[in-house]
Design an enzyme around this catalytic site. Structure first.
Site, PDB file in Angstrom:
ATOM      1  CG  PHE A 123      -2.105   1.279   1.420  1.00 23.64           C
ATOM      2  CD1 PHE A 123      -2.873   1.246   0.182  1.00 23.64           C
ATOM      3  CD2 PHE A 123      -1.411   2.511   1.742  1.00 23.64           C
ATOM      4  CE1 PHE A 123      -3.770   2.541   0.482  1.00 23.64           C
ATOM      5  CE2 PHE A 123      -2.227   3.590   1.757  1.00 23.64           C
ATOM      6  CZ  PHE A 123      -3.307   3.636   1.070  1.00 23.64           C
ATOM      7  CG  ASP A 210       5.424   3.543   1.986  1.00 23.25           C
ATOM      8  OD1 ASP A 210       5.505   4.510   2.867  1.00 23.25           O
ATOM      9  OD2 ASP A 210       4.523   3.695   1.095  1.00 23.25           O
ATOM     10  CE  LYS A 239      -0.851   5.804   7.715  1.00 22.90           C
ATOM     11  NZ  LYS A 239      -0.640   5.327   6.476  1.00 22.90           N
TER      12      LYS A 239
HETATM   13  C1  LIG Z   1      -1.047   5.496   5.026  1.00 27.28           C
HETATM   14  C2  LIG Z   1       0.125   4.982   4.244  1.00 27.28           C
HETATM   15  C3  LIG Z   1       0.169   5.880   3.258  1.00 27.28           C
HETATM   16  C4  LIG Z   1      -0.599   7.079   2.472  1.00 27.28           C
HETATM   17  O1  LIG Z   1      -0.535   8.019   3.464  1.00 27.28           O
HETATM   18  P1  LIG Z   1      -1.481   9.268   3.430  1.00 27.28           P
HETATM   19  O2  LIG Z   1      -0.948  10.267   4.419  1.00 27.28           O
HETATM   20  O3  LIG Z   1      -2.803   8.566   3.798  1.00 27.28           O
HETATM   21  O4  LIG Z   1      -1.463   9.533   1.923  1.00 27.28           O
HETATM   22  C5  LIG Z   1       1.426   5.451   2.111  1.00 27.28           C
HETATM   23  N1  LIG Z   1       2.187   4.277   2.363  1.00 27.28           N
HETATM   24  C6  LIG Z   1       2.106   3.684   3.619  1.00 27.28           C
HETATM   25  C7  LIG Z   1       2.894   2.507   3.822  1.00 27.28           C
HETATM   26  C8  LIG Z   1       1.008   4.046   4.501  1.00 27.28           C
HETATM   27  O5  LIG Z   1       0.531   3.007   5.749  1.00 27.28           O
END
Ligand SMILES: *Cc1c(COP(=O)(O)O)cnc(C)c1O
Length: 383
Positions: A123, A210, A239
């Site tokens: 994701f 990521d 986050k």
């Molecule tokens: C939440 C998340 C995203 C997206 O972040 P947003 O602030 O919602 O755009 C991307 N990569 C990972 C691994 C995530 O957990």
């Protein structure tokens, strides 16, 4: 617009690991705004940083120097071995920056159609490029045509990456979460990532991690890669970096640090004085109050408590994750547990249909961790 099916509750205020609704009912927050509120709710240091900065200066744009942005970039680089930062307002935008950086890196090397290797179950966000990088058809369905330039591989399969390296000269980068979050808390083996690092060096690919969800102390180190014996070229986060103010970052080192030049990427809000003042406080507070160790200790406590309480039932199939990023897979689909937990004053999440996901604040103490574990164990036993 109804993009979310919401639970029948809203909150009035918070305090530490607890949230309170208008009726004064208390909820133990086992999700922390999806790994955002590492310092919990209404943290006095965060509130002070926010209000003090609001009294001074909120925003000037990136047309000018932003000292707090420079200070945050320096602090993050010091903590992570990275060399440069680009600031965004979210995780998806941090990943967009990484994807654009990789494409530019490819074009600089005369690759006409640069491609990025991404994993099944990944994701990376909800923008067009990041949902195209995401390995979940549900998230992509209806939004075709997808952005091209992604090559999909199964996770933890180094042979698959070797095959791609041997057959696809367009590949310029690899991008993955060290622990897949939305995909169901699936860890990538450190040996796999080390082997990917070597392949990236061999083929002049960028290794991009990521760490939007795994980052900012959640797994017990600032970034999850930091106890695996290698350093990526690019790492993205968001986050937990802002504890609730919208901020994301794309960090780079070495050959990746000098790819972007003036005019090649941008953001009006990105890294403004307000969010940077808060994020600096978040970094200093997490590192200065032993919260990395706490994440390790409380994570182990929650895990052991739930494992031993449910051991004889045979209902817990596996436990995955690290630190305070935990997935408890049970022996059947269990989406109803979220509402049941809510009735009991507990905020949890279920991913992948059968995996209870916990992402509590990093400040959680032993009493609170036991309360959370006991509640989750009871829910699992009641299945
Ligand atoms: C939440 C998340 C995203 C997206 O972040 P947003 O602030 O919602 O755009 C991307 N990569 C990972 C691994 C995530 O957990």
């Amino acid at each position: 617009m109804p993009t979310y099916s919401r639970l029948p509750v809203s909150f009035d205020y918070g305090e530490g690991v607890y949230l309170f609704d208008k009726e004064g009912r208390r909820y133990l927050d086992g999700i922390a705004g999806i790994a955002v509120n590492g310092l919990g709710h209404a943290h006095p240091g965060v509130a002070a940083a926010l209000t003090e900065q609001a009294d001074k200066l909120l925003h000037t744009s990136n047309l000018y120097g932003v000292e707090l942005q420079e200070a945050l970039a320096e602090r993050l680089c010091e903590v992570t071995d990275m060399e440069r930062c680009f600031f965004s307002n979210s995780g998806a935008e941090a990943n967009e920056a990484a994807i654009k950086l990789a494409r530019l890196f490819g074009h600089d090397r005369a690759v006409e159609k640069p491609a990025i290797v991404v994993l099944e179950g990944a994701f990376h966000g909800r923008t067009l490029a990041t949902l195209s990088a995401t390995g979940n058809r549900k998230i992509q369905a209806g939004f075709e045509p997808l952005v091209s330039g992604f090559v999909r591989a199964p996770r933890n399969d180094i042979e698959a990456i070797r095959q791609i390296a041997a057959n696809n000269p367009d590949v310029v980068a690899f991008m993955a979460e060290p622990i897949q979050g939305e995909g169901g808390i699936y860890e990538l083996d450190p040996e796999y990532l080390l082997a990917v690092r070597e392949l990236c060096d061999e083929h002049d690919w960028l290794m991009m991690l990521d760490e939007v969800q795994t980052g900012n102390g959640r797994t017990g180190t600032w970034f999850a890669y930091q106890d695996m014996g290698f350093t990526p070229d690019v790492v993205t986060t968001a986050k937990g970096l802002g504890n609730g103010v919208p901020i994301g970052a794309c960090l780079a080192r070495g050959k990746a640090a000098s790819v972007f030049g003036p005019g090649q990427h941008g953001s009006t809000y990105g890294g403004n004085p307000l969010v940077c003042a808060v994020a600096l406080t978040v970094v200093d507070t997490i590192l200065g109050s032993g919260l990395l160790d706490n994440a390790v200790r409380m994570g182990a406590l929650i895990r052991e408590h739930i494992e031993s309480a449910t051991a004889s039932s045979g209902k817990l199939r596996s436990v995955r994750g690290k630190g305070l990023m935990l997935g408890f897979e049970v022996n059947r689909e269990c989406p109803e547990l979220v509402a049941k937990a809510l009735e009991q004053g507990l905020l949890i999440n279920v991913t992948n249909g059968n995996t209870v996901r916990l992402l509590p604040p990093l400040i959680i103490n032993e009493t609170e961790a036991n309360e959370l574990a006991e509640g989750v164990a009871k829910l699992i036993l009641g299945l």
